[in-house]
Design a protein around this motif. Structure first.
Motif, short mmCIF file in Angstrom:
data_model
loop_
_atom_site.label_atom_id
_atom_site.label_comp_id
_atom_site.label_asym_id
_atom_site.label_seq_id
_atom_site.Cartn_x
_atom_site.Cartn_y
_atom_site.Cartn_z
N TYR A 28 -12.49 -5.05 1.68
CA TYR A 28 -11.73 -5.02 0.29
C TYR A 28 -10.39 -5.86 0.80
N ALA A 29 -9.77 -5.65 2.01
CA ALA A 29 -8.47 -5.85 2.20
C ALA A 29 -8.12 -7.42 2.90
N SER A 56 0.80 -1.27 -0.02
CA SER A 56 -0.01 0.05 0.10
C SER A 56 0.76 1.30 0.11
N ASN A 57 2.02 1.26 0.41
CA ASN A 57 3.04 2.26 0.39
C ASN A 57 3.80 2.70 -0.79
N LEU A 58 3.74 1.58 -1.78
CA LEU A 58 4.28 1.79 -2.87
C LEU A 58 3.28 2.84 -3.88
N SER A 59 3.97 3.42 -4.88
CA SER A 59 3.51 4.22 -5.74
C SER A 59 2.64 3.49 -6.50
N MET A 103 -7.00 -0.58 -4.97
CA MET A 103 -8.07 0.26 -6.03
C MET A 103 -9.34 0.42 -5.58
N LYS A 104 -9.94 -0.62 -5.27
CA LYS A 104 -11.59 -0.76 -5.05
C LYS A 104 -11.69 0.13 -3.84
N ASN A 153 0.26 -11.75 -9.89
CA ASN A 153 -1.03 -11.54 -8.97
C ASN A 153 -1.60 -10.03 -8.66
N PHE A 154 -2.85 -9.99 -9.01
CA PHE A 154 -3.38 -8.61 -9.02
C PHE A 154 -4.28 -8.63 -7.83
N LYS A 155 -4.46 -9.65 -7.01
CA LYS A 155 -5.32 -9.31 -5.66
C LYS A 155 -5.15 -8.07 -4.78
N MET A 156 -3.85 -8.01 -4.52
CA MET A 156 -3.68 -6.71 -3.73
C MET A 156 -3.90 -5.49 -4.39
#
Length: 397
Positions: A114-115, A67-70, A91-92, A83-86
């Motif tokens: 969501y998380a 979550s801290n990544l750009s 985003m949601k 893996n696009f789950k995170m």
């Protein structure tokens, strides 16, 4: 004797009441008996440096790091791992909270909805697991931690609508005990969750006068050379703390021609709105936002008056800290205020509006006899409550 394994979970160690209370509790624990882990959802905040060396601050959750990544790096990270789950969860949640002005309980629910599926379970089995604030820490301890005993802290006046109540009830059902930080906090919590009467126990935020007095003697505090009256408020820049009341009261003090500056320690979501209000009311020389300081105690010590304009509080830890440093208090009449305030003795408790706050401030500042008597009372009244530590030990067995 084998040490008991304890886990504390809190969102961060930013400079606020629950966070300072936890740091104080950790500083008093007997580490010959307890092995302590600390889980944070945000790292690098100001009070982390005050955590005792015996406490193991756990590695950030994978989702916290993600979550801290750009957004660009988060996308690259997702592609590399296929893996696009995170990313989807992030985003949601981000899109959802942009659309409405959600309250904290609503934001916590949406985050967890969501998380939660992409947040890993802690593999350690604990003797005691404690969520030290409501919301996300409570959800996490409930679903992601295995422990013999689970305890949930409630440190605000927790009023929930029916949707939030239904969502949170399934989490609170998994806890053995629920701790409220004041009698009024307990009463308000039980208005929402009457079925938990036998689970709820009152344990006040622990504050240690010796620790605070030592911290107040360290370097720091006001850096300007202003020699007039210094008023101080400490609190997150959020609706709960009543900065709208404070700014209007400040305006009235300026109109009265009082030589003062009103300083505020804190940060939060209303920073830009508060700055704009200060500017619009021509108070830039009178209402000063100082941001967050790891050690607020030199500021309290050198203030002439501490003012709390909160609309609600679980306890009001900053008031207790001002009292410990013998600084007169003017505060609004929030639910839990009389757990520690004696009107006319250790300060004034006033109605929750700007005129009442301004009048209370002027009364203390202009009546030398009143202020002198308040300070005398403060010097002899009971300070701190380290005896609550024994209640904590009883709670965890």
């Amino acid at each position: 004797m084998k040490k008991k394994k304890l886990l504390f979970v809190i969102e961060s160690l930013d400079c606020a009441g629950a966070e300072k209370s936890l740091v104080t509790l950790l500083s008093l624990l007997d580490y010959s008996k307890y092995q302590v882990d600390l889980m944070l959802f945000a790292h690098g905040t100001v009070l982390e440096k005050l955590v005792p060396k015996e406490v193991n601050i756990l590695t950030p959750l994978e989702y916290t790091t993600f979550s801290n990544l750009s957004l660009k790096n988060a996308l690259v990270n997702s592609i590399k791992k296929s893996n696009f789950k995170m990313l989807t969860s992030r985003m949601k949640f981000s899109l959802k909270i942009r659309k409405n002005n959600y309250k904290n309980a609503q934001k916590a629910r949406l985050f967890w909805q969501y998380a939660s599926k992409v947040i890993e379970t802690n593999p350690t089995f604990y003797d005691i697991a404690i969520s030290y604030s409501q919301g996300i820490p409570t959800f996490y301890v409930s679903e992601k931690i295995k422990a013999k005993k689970k305890i949930a802290w409630v440190n605000v006046s927790y009023k929930l609508d029916e949707l939030e109540k239904r969502f949170q009830q399934k989490f609170y059902n998994t806890f053995d005990k629920i701790v409220a930080v004041s009698d009024s906090t307990k009463d308000i919590f039980l208005e929402t969750f009457p079925d938990y009467t036998n689970k709820v126990k009152v344990l006040y935020d622990i504050n240690d006068p010796g620790f605070i007095t030592k911290m107040a003697e360290l370097d720091g505090g006001f850096e300007d050379d202003f020699d007039g009256i210094k008023i101080l408020t400490i609190g997150r820049l959020a609706n709960q703390k009543g900065y709208d009341i404070a700014i209007e009261a400040c305006k009235k003090l300026k109109e009265e021609g009082i030589n003062f500056k009103w300083y505020a320690l804190g940060k939060g979501p209303l920073k830009e709105e508060i700055e704009q209000s200060i500017k619009e009311n021509h108070l830039s020389d009178h209402f000063i936002l100082l941001g967050v300081k790891a050690n607020p105690y030199p500021y309290i010590k050198h203030a002439d008056l501490y003012v709390q304009t909160s609309k609600f509080e679980g306890f009001g830890l900053a008031i207790a800290e001002a009292r410990m440093l013998n600084v007169p208090v003017v505060t609004t009449r929030f639910d839990a205020v009389y757990n520690q305030m004696v009107h006319g003795k250790n300060g004034l408790v006033v109605d929750m509006n700007p005129a009442a706050v301004a009048n209370g401030i002027m009364k203390v500042l202009q009546d030398d006899n009143l202020k002198e008597n308040i300070v005398k009372y403060l010097k002899v009244e009971k300070k701190g409550n380290v005896e609550e530590l024994e209640k904590f030990y009883q709670l965890i067995g």
